[in-house]
Every structure is written in C-alpha cells, then in structure tokens.
Design a protein around this motif. Structure first.
Motif, PDB file in Angstrom:
ATOM      1  N   ALA A  69       6.580   6.205 -12.047  1.00 40.53           N
ATOM      2  CA  ALA A  69       5.984   6.855 -11.217  1.00 40.53           C
ATOM      3  C   ALA A  69       5.934   6.302  -9.256  1.00 40.53           C
ATOM      4  CB  ALA A  69       5.053   4.830 -11.395  1.00 40.53           C
ATOM      5  N   LEU A  70       6.272   7.254  -9.143  1.00 40.86           N
ATOM      6  CA  LEU A  70       6.550   7.513  -7.530  1.00 40.86           C
ATOM      7  C   LEU A  70       5.400   6.522  -6.023  1.00 40.86           C
ATOM      8  CD1 LEU A  70       7.831   9.956  -8.690  1.00 40.86           C
ATOM      9  CD2 LEU A  70       7.568  10.821  -6.442  1.00 40.86           C
ATOM     10  N   HIS A  71       5.743   5.834  -5.105  1.00 42.99           N
ATOM     11  CA  HIS A  71       5.147   5.007  -4.847  1.00 42.99           C
ATOM     12  C   HIS A  71       5.712   4.962  -3.568  1.00 42.99           C
ATOM     13  CE1 HIS A  71       3.555   2.303  -7.851  1.00 42.99           C
ATOM     14  NE2 HIS A  71       5.136   2.234  -8.634  1.00 42.99           N
ATOM     15  N   VAL A  72       5.033   6.004  -2.730  1.00 43.47           N
ATOM     16  CA  VAL A  72       5.552   6.689  -1.225  1.00 43.47           C
ATOM     17  C   VAL A  72       4.897   6.214  -0.421  1.00 43.47           C
ATOM     18  CG1 VAL A  72       5.860   8.911  -0.073  1.00 43.47           C
ATOM     19  CG2 VAL A  72       5.746   9.407  -2.568  1.00 43.47           C
ATOM     20  N   ARG A  73       5.815   5.929   0.703  1.00 37.08           N
ATOM     21  CA  ARG A  73       5.685   5.236   2.331  1.00 37.08           C
ATOM     22  C   ARG A  73       6.661   5.943   2.572  1.00 37.08           C
ATOM     23  NH1 ARG A  73       6.101   1.226  -1.634  1.00 37.08           N
ATOM     24  NH2 ARG A  73       4.610   0.081  -1.827  1.00 37.08           N
ATOM     25  N   MET A  93       0.677  -0.905  -0.512  1.00 37.18           N
ATOM     26  CA  MET A  93      -0.132   0.040  -0.339  1.00 37.18           C
ATOM     27  C   MET A  93       0.608   1.126   0.323  1.00 37.18           C
ATOM     28  SD  MET A  93      -2.956   0.872   2.616  1.00 37.18           S
ATOM     29  CE  MET A  93      -2.117   1.342   3.919  1.00 37.18           C
ATOM     30  N   SER A  94       0.695   2.046  -0.554  1.00 35.56           N
ATOM     31  CA  SER A  94       1.345   3.506  -1.043  1.00 35.56           C
ATOM     32  C   SER A  94       1.115   4.724  -1.549  1.00 35.56           C
ATOM     33  CB  SER A  94       2.632   3.175  -1.971  1.00 35.56           C
ATOM     34  OG  SER A  94       1.901   2.932  -3.143  1.00 35.56           O
ATOM     35  N   TRP A  95       0.984   5.528  -1.583  1.00 30.31           N
ATOM     36  CA  TRP A  95       0.312   7.241  -2.046  1.00 30.31           C
ATOM     37  C   TRP A  95       1.381   7.445  -3.777  1.00 30.31           C
ATOM     38  CZ3 TRP A  95       2.723  11.957  -2.173  1.00 30.31           C
ATOM     39  CH2 TRP A  95       1.712  13.416  -2.303  1.00 30.31           C
ATOM     40  N   ASP A  96       0.591   7.068  -4.005  1.00 28.38           N
ATOM     41  CA  ASP A  96       1.667   6.962  -5.404  1.00 28.38           C
ATOM     42  C   ASP A  96       0.923   8.285  -6.791  1.00 28.38           C
ATOM     43  OD1 ASP A  96       1.755   4.488  -5.151  1.00 28.38           O
ATOM     44  OD2 ASP A  96      -0.294   4.123  -5.673  1.00 28.38           O
ATOM     45  N   LEU A  97       2.463   8.929  -6.673  1.00 24.18           N
ATOM     46  CA  LEU A  97       2.178  10.042  -7.739  1.00 24.18           C
ATOM     47  C   LEU A  97       3.159   9.653  -9.125  1.00 24.18           C
ATOM     48  CD1 LEU A  97       3.661  12.163  -4.933  1.00 24.18           C
ATOM     49  CD2 LEU A  97       1.554  12.692  -6.152  1.00 24.18           C
ATOM     50  N   SER A  98       2.556   9.993 -10.407  1.00 21.47           N
ATOM     51  CA  SER A  98       3.656  10.037 -11.529  1.00 21.47           C
ATOM     52  C   SER A  98       4.179  11.631 -11.837  1.00 21.47           C
ATOM     53  CB  SER A  98       2.284   9.802 -12.551  1.00 21.47           C
ATOM     54  OG  SER A  98       1.944  10.223 -12.812  1.00 21.47           O
ATOM     55  N   ILE A  99       5.255  11.390 -12.366  1.00 25.61           N
ATOM     56  CA  ILE A  99       5.842  12.497 -12.469  1.00 25.61           C
ATOM     57  C   ILE A  99       6.117  12.436 -14.917  1.00 25.61           C
ATOM     58  CG2 ILE A  99       8.867  14.208 -12.053  1.00 25.61           C
ATOM     59  CD1 ILE A  99       6.980  14.063 -10.021  1.00 25.61           C
ATOM     60  N   GLN A 100       6.005  13.935 -15.417  1.00 23.24           N
ATOM     61  CA  GLN A 100       5.717  14.190 -16.566  1.00 23.24           C
ATOM     62  C   GLN A 100       6.265  15.073 -16.573  1.00 23.24           C
ATOM     63  OE1 GLN A 100       2.406  12.811 -15.329  1.00 23.24           O
ATOM     64  NE2 GLN A 100       2.866  10.784 -15.549  1.00 23.24           N
TER      65      GLN A 100
END
Length: 134
Positions: free
Chosen positions: A77-81, A1-8
């Motif tokens: 993508a970033l999967h932030v924990r 489980m993570s908080w997800d972002l993408s960078i473009q």
C-alpha cells in the motif's frame, strides 16, 4: 489522513477493479528486498529503516510504503500525502515492473486512467478544507 493506493500484479492489466474476475489471483511482485530496491530507484532516498514500512519525503510531500511481512512480496500500500507531482513517479514504477496501482477512492488503476490525478486532486481539496486550506 492520506490518499491511498495499493500495488499488485495481475495475470493481465485491468482498467478498473470491477473488471477483476472472482478467480483472479495476484502474482508475486518479487522478493521484499527486490521490491524495496525497485521503489527506491524511482523514489530516491526512501528510508527503509523499518523494512516493512518505507518512508519517502520530498518538497512535494511524503509517501509511506506499507510492505507487510510477506516475502516474496504480494503487494503493498501507498499512503500519499503529497502533491500531484508524485503521480508520474507512481505510474513510472508500475510501468517499469508491470504492476498496477489501484486507487482506493475511485477503484481505478492509475496507469490505465484517462485522468490519474482526479482522485488525488479531490483528496488534496478535501484535506485543505479540513486543515484550514493553504
């Protein structure tokens, strides 16, 4: 489980994903090696043992950078924990390179948001509820 972002990187900055026109195309971020170097300048100590999957860890938590296979890199993508202490670092990375960080939960771009921590705070609360809190 993570908080997800993408960078473009887009042809112009957007505040929200709903603003992106249908014909918009992402611009390359740079070579995979160059993008890894850019990430490592902000997230010092990121482990690139697996070139398509960087792992950053600190006392504030961890972030996984899912780079994919493309070179030049067209986004990742970033999967932030991690705690909200990583938000300024993510925003700094974007500002340095004219990139945008799309929050998958809210559809907002962090570096354009009035409250970039809102979605991460909600995720942290949810995570703590699921795993028994702190």
């Amino acid at each position: 489980m993570s908080w997800d972002l993408s960078i473009q990187r887009f042809t112009k900055p957007y505040a929200d994903a709903s603003e992106i026109p249908q014909d918009e195309r992402c611009l390359p971020l740079g070579s995979r090696e160059g993008v890894q170097r850019a990430i490592s300048e902000v997230f010092v100590g990121t482990d690139w043992t697996e070139p398509t999957w960087g792992i950053y860890g600190s006392v504030d938590g961890s972030i996984e950078f899912n780079m994919g296979e493309s070179d030049p890199n067209e986004g990742f993508a970033l999967h932030v924990r991690a705690s909200t202490k990583v938000l300024p670092m993510i925003i700094e990375l974007c500002h340095r390179h004219d990139w945008q960080a799309l929050d998958w939960s809210s559809g907002e771009f962090l570096e354009q948001s009035e409250n970039p921590g809102a979605s991460l705070e909600a995720w942290l609360k949810y995570r703590d509820q699921i795993v028994g809190g702190k």
